[in-house]
Design a protein around this motif. Structure first.
Motif, PDB file in Angstrom:
ATOM      1  N   LEU A 168      52.055 109.522   1.000  1.00  0.00           N
ATOM      2  CA  LEU A 168      50.962 108.578   1.172  1.00  0.00           C
ATOM      3  C   LEU A 168      51.015 107.958   2.561  1.00  0.00           C
ATOM      4  O   LEU A 168      52.104 107.750   3.111  1.00  0.00           O
ATOM      5  N   HIS A 172      48.701 102.734   2.648  1.00  0.00           N
ATOM      6  CA  HIS A 172      48.051 102.924   1.351  1.00  0.00           C
ATOM      7  C   HIS A 172      48.495 101.810   0.395  1.00  0.00           C
ATOM      8  O   HIS A 172      49.677 101.451   0.342  1.00  0.00           O
ATOM      9  N   LEU A 185      45.999 107.904  -8.430  1.00  0.00           N
ATOM     10  CA  LEU A 185      45.507 108.367  -7.121  1.00  0.00           C
ATOM     11  C   LEU A 185      44.125 109.007  -7.223  1.00  0.00           C
ATOM     12  O   LEU A 185      43.681 109.655  -6.275  1.00  0.00           O
ATOM     13  N   ASP A 187      41.218 107.935  -6.928  1.00  0.00           N
ATOM     14  CA  ASP A 187      40.251 107.505  -5.909  1.00  0.00           C
ATOM     15  C   ASP A 187      40.728 107.794  -4.489  1.00  0.00           C
ATOM     16  O   ASP A 187      40.051 107.442  -3.519  1.00  0.00           O
ATOM     17  N   THR A 188      41.889 108.424  -4.365  1.00  0.00           N
ATOM     18  CA  THR A 188      42.435 108.779  -3.050  1.00  0.00           C
ATOM     19  C   THR A 188      42.134 110.250  -2.754  1.00  0.00           C
ATOM     20  O   THR A 188      42.379 111.108  -3.609  1.00  0.00           O
ATOM     21  N   GLY A 233      46.208 108.964   7.890  1.00  0.00           N
ATOM     22  CA  GLY A 233      45.435 108.188   6.925  1.00  0.00           C
ATOM     23  C   GLY A 233      44.340 108.950   6.217  1.00  0.00           C
ATOM     24  O   GLY A 233      43.481 108.342   5.569  1.00  0.00           O
ATOM     25  N   GLY A 235      44.540 111.039   3.608  1.00  0.00           N
ATOM     26  CA  GLY A 235      44.651 111.096   2.159  1.00  0.00           C
ATOM     27  C   GLY A 235      46.082 111.314   1.724  1.00  0.00           C
ATOM     28  O   GLY A 235      47.022 111.078   2.491  1.00  0.00           O
ATOM     29  N   ALA A 236      46.251 111.776   0.470  1.00  0.00           N
ATOM     30  CA  ALA A 236      47.574 112.012  -0.111  1.00  0.00           C
ATOM     31  C   ALA A 236      47.847 113.505  -0.218  1.00  0.00           C
ATOM     32  O   ALA A 236      46.927 114.303  -0.401  1.00  0.00           O
TER      33      ALA A 236
END
Length: 293
Positions: A168, A172, A185, A187-188, A233, A235-236
């Motif tokens: 992450l 985050h 997660l 919404d990530t 930044g 996402g995951a």
């Protein structure tokens, strides 16, 4: 049935056309076309439906391709075994390894094998697990590093069990957790491996079990690029712990993934019942000697 026309037909299907097959076979396109035509005449059925520059498999073609792949693999096994009987002094080991985890698990093993058997030529290919499985099934490689195979035609030795971790961005809101679920997660955005990688399939299936379709904003086959995207930044992402630990970065956080059915179990697989050359047997013995060490 002669093997030369059968090999030409199989390569046309594998390569997606006559011109690419001709390059693989070091032949001219008319030669390959003639060989496929010869096979069709021998069988008495069309194997390819030629539409313009495209060719698709007929029902008979699907059967001949599936059986032909196995026949050619068995022929290669036969020739290799006969070569051993004739007193082959130098051998060839054909390995297929995945990009994920190879540097940690297989590079030391590879180096040890090369020191013990300097006369053996190692031919190495690197692909995602799905393509490696197809190459192993076709007999193009002796062994494949892949996650636990589901097909009964393969035997395997487990090399490593590892949990997955979520990578992450440091900023985050969930980066400080001790563990995290996929549902947390949802919404990530996700940064994923390409579709041919088992990790892509594992995360996708686990997300669906958790009740959502992940928003995949980027797909890549390069771990370092994936890590940089997370750090920026975007996402995951998800990696085996042993791989993620090597790529710690101030811009990201590693959070253990608490999700059933996502354990990463890397194996060394081979075709069940296939002939293994002396070079291949030596590799397998080394795998069993060192796994878990």
């Amino acid at each position: 049935m002669e093997f030369r026309p059968l090999r030409a037909f199989v390569e046309v299907v594998r390569q997606g056309g006559f011109s690419q097959a001709a390059k693989t076979l070091f032949a001219t396109q008319p030669t390959v076309s003639k060989a496929v035509k010869q096979l069709e005449e021998e069988i008495g059925l069309p194997l390819l439906d030629r539409i313009g520059h495209r060719a698709t498999l007929t029902a008979a073609g699907e059967v001949v391709y599936r059986r032909g792949v196995k026949l050619l693999a068995e022929r290669d096994d036969l020739l290799a075994e006969l070569a051993e009987i004739r007193g082959l002094k130098r051998g060839v080991l054909r390995l297929g390894l995945p990009p994920v985890g190879s540097s940690v698990l297989f590079a030391p093993l590879f180096a040890l094998y090369a020191r013990r058997y300097p006369g053996i030529e190692v031919r190495l290919v690197e692909h995602g697990s799905d393509q490696l499985e197809e190459s192993l099934r076709a007999g193009d490689i002796d062994f494949a590093g892949m996650l636990v195979p589901t097909a009964e035609e393969f035997d395997y030795a487990v090399m490593r069990h590892e949990p997955l971790v979520a990578l992450l961005p440091a900023a985050h809101p969930l980066a400080g957790r001790e563990s995290i679920s996929l549902a947390a997660l949802r919404d990530t955005p996700f940064i994923s491996f390409e579709a041919g990688f088992s990790l892509h399939r594992i995360i996708l299936e686990a997300s669906r079990r958790a009740g959502f379709e992940p928003d995949i904003v980027a797909r890549t086959s390069q771990i370092d690029f994936m890590v940089e995207l997370v750090g920026a930044g975007l996402g995951a992402a998800f990696l085996p712990r042993i791989v993620a630990e090597q790529r710690r970065n101030p811009a990201l956080r590693l959070v253990p993934l608490d999700e059933p059915g996502t354990e990463w179990i890397m194996t060394m697989a081979w075709r069940r019942g296939a002939y293994l050359s002396a070079a291949a047997q030596a590799w397998l013995a080394l795998v069993k000697e060192t796994r878990g060490a």
